[in-house]
Each structure stands twice: as structure tokens, then as C-alpha cells.
Design a protein around this motif. Structure first.
Motif, short mmCIF file in Angstrom:
data_model
loop_
_atom_site.label_atom_id
_atom_site.label_comp_id
_atom_site.label_asym_id
_atom_site.label_seq_id
_atom_site.Cartn_x
_atom_site.Cartn_y
_atom_site.Cartn_z
N GLU A 29 37.20 46.73 37.08
CA GLU A 29 37.56 47.06 35.70
C GLU A 29 37.50 48.58 35.62
O GLU A 29 36.95 49.22 36.52
CB GLU A 29 36.62 46.39 34.70
N PRO A 30 38.07 49.17 34.61
CA PRO A 30 38.09 50.64 34.56
C PRO A 30 36.69 51.25 34.75
O PRO A 30 35.76 50.95 34.01
CB PRO A 30 38.63 50.94 33.17
N GLY A 31 36.55 52.06 35.80
CA GLY A 31 35.29 52.75 36.07
C GLY A 31 34.21 51.90 36.70
O GLY A 31 33.07 52.35 36.83
N LYS A 32 34.53 50.69 37.13
CA LYS A 32 33.51 49.81 37.70
C LYS A 32 34.14 48.85 38.72
O LYS A 32 35.17 48.25 38.44
CB LYS A 32 32.83 49.00 36.60
N VAL A 33 33.49 48.75 39.88
CA VAL A 33 33.93 47.81 40.92
C VAL A 33 32.70 47.10 41.45
O VAL A 33 31.68 47.73 41.72
CB VAL A 33 34.65 48.56 42.08
N THR A 34 32.82 45.77 41.60
CA THR A 34 31.73 44.97 42.17
C THR A 34 32.28 44.13 43.31
O THR A 34 33.28 43.44 43.15
CB THR A 34 31.10 44.05 41.11
N ALA A 35 31.60 44.19 44.45
CA ALA A 35 31.94 43.35 45.60
C ALA A 35 30.75 42.45 45.88
O ALA A 35 29.60 42.92 45.93
CB ALA A 35 32.24 44.22 46.82
N THR A 36 31.01 41.15 46.05
CA THR A 36 29.94 40.19 46.30
C THR A 36 30.33 39.26 47.45
O THR A 36 31.51 39.02 47.70
CB THR A 36 29.65 39.32 45.05
N SER A 37 29.32 38.75 48.13
CA SER A 37 29.54 37.73 49.16
C SER A 37 28.31 36.84 49.25
O SER A 37 27.18 37.29 49.02
CB SER A 37 29.85 38.37 50.51
N THR A 38 28.54 35.58 49.58
CA THR A 38 27.45 34.62 49.75
C THR A 38 27.76 33.74 50.95
O THR A 38 28.89 33.30 51.13
CB THR A 38 27.29 33.73 48.49
N VAL A 39 26.74 33.52 51.76
CA VAL A 39 26.85 32.63 52.92
C VAL A 39 25.79 31.55 52.76
O VAL A 39 24.64 31.84 52.44
CB VAL A 39 26.60 33.39 54.24
#
Length: 195
Positions: free
Chosen positions: A32-42
Motif C-alpha cells: 500500500e502507499p508507503g508500506k510493504v509487508t512480505a510474509t511466509s509460513t512453513v
């Protein structure tokens, strides 16, 4: 700095480290404007195929037939509760959020940790988590290469590749970036079915 709590967590979650060494987790990215989130789950499940109490070694086999030996540290409670045939379930998740900040907040680096172990007498298991939050200054923006240079609280610099041109347009020299990294692991040992 390594503290006792982190060492205990490492001993408790050693199963996770061996099981995930060759597992690639899918990464989900939200922007989103001004924000990035990367996630992962194993998530992984293995079965106890043998136990060596003298060395606290447990041999695990996953559904694909991969076998690993795990030495369970003294910090892990209830080792004697583990039986051949028990199922070991592990869930490991990671997240990184980068937020653009305007203003002049102090540069900081903070870390928090949590650890929960199984109660005495129960099957071994527990969870551990860690969150690191860093506030850094944007000291350079190269729009040609898409690289933003950040300077952290200890004076270290890091080049950050920004792949989204719309996000890159928002970042200016003098801005700040807050990075929040979170990782968590939960381990549960379940008894042999029918016992």
C-alpha cells in the motif's frame, strides 16, 4: 547479543531449523502507499522413528521419507515423554514490514523475544518468537537503479532495492524507513494415534 532466553528458544526449536533448511516457503507480499509487508509460513509434520535417550537424539521422518537426526537440548522439558510413533508438528513464520516515515524520529533498534515451553509432565513443545524494529534514515535515492541507501542507528548503511516504481517515487532523501522483522516457531509433539 545472545542471551539465555534465545539459547533456550534455539534448543527448543532445533527441529524447525533442520526441517526447514531445504524447504522453500511461499512468500506473500502486500503493498500500500508507503508500506510493504512480505510474509511466509512453513508447516511440516514428521514422525519419531527412533530415540537415543543417552544423547537425547531423536530421529524424525517426514511424509516424503526424509530422515533427520535432532539433538534435543537439556532446556527442552519432558524429553522422556517422547515415544516412537509420536508426531512432531512445526509451524515457522516470518514477516518483514517496511514503512515510509516523514519526520525526524530518533534512530533506534529494538528487539523483543517470547518463549513458552510445555508444562512439566506434558509432551514436549512450545513456541518462541522474536521481533526486531529498526528506524533508519534515507541518505540517498537512486531512481535509475531503484536503490535506496539507508543509515541505521549504529551508523551502518544498507542498499535496499525497491522494485515497485510507485513506492520508489514516494521516497526522498531525509525520509525515514521503519523496518519490523518478526519470526515465530511453534512445535507440538502429539502422541501415537490410539494411545
Amino acid at each position: 547479543m545472545i542471551n539465555r532466553k534465545l539459547i533456550i528458544a534455539a534448543a527448543l526449536v532445533c527441529v524447525a531449523n533442520t526441517g526447514f533448511a531445504q524447504t522453500e516457503a511461499p512468500v506473500t507480499v502486500k503493498s500500500e502507499p508507503g508500506k510493504v509487508t512480505a510474509t511466509s509460513t512453513v508447516k511440516t509434520t514428521s514422525t519419531v522413528v527412533s530415540i537415543e535417550p543417552g544423547t537425547r537424539t531423536v530421529v524424525l521422518k517426514d511424509a516424503k521419507g526424509k530422515v533427520v537426526q535432532v539433538v534435543v537440548g537439556e532446556e527442552a522439558r519432558n524429553f522422556d515423554q517422547i515415544k516412537v510413533g509420536d508426531v512432531v508438528k512445526v509451524e515457522y513464520s516470518q514477516a518483514l514490514t517496511m514503512m515510509l516515515k516523514k519526520g525526524n524520529a530518533p534512530l533506534t533498534a529494538n528487539e523483543t523475544q517470547t518463549l513458552e515451553r510445555a508444562p512439566e509432565g506434558a509432551k514436549p513443545g512450545g513456541s518462541a518468537s522474536r521481533q526486531v524494529t529498526i528506524m533508519a534514515n534515507v541518505i540517498a535515492v537512486d531512481h535509475q537503479s531503484g536503490v535506496v541507501t539507508l543509515k541505521g542507528p549504529q551508523g551502518n548503511t544498507v542498499d535496499l532495492a525497491v522494485q515497485d516504481p510507485e513506492q520508489l517515487k514516494r521516497i526522498k532523501k531525509g525520509d525515514q524507513i521503519q523496518a519490523v522483522y518478526t519470526e515465530a516457531v511453534a512445535i507440538a509433539v502429539e502422541p501415537v494415534a490410539g494411545k
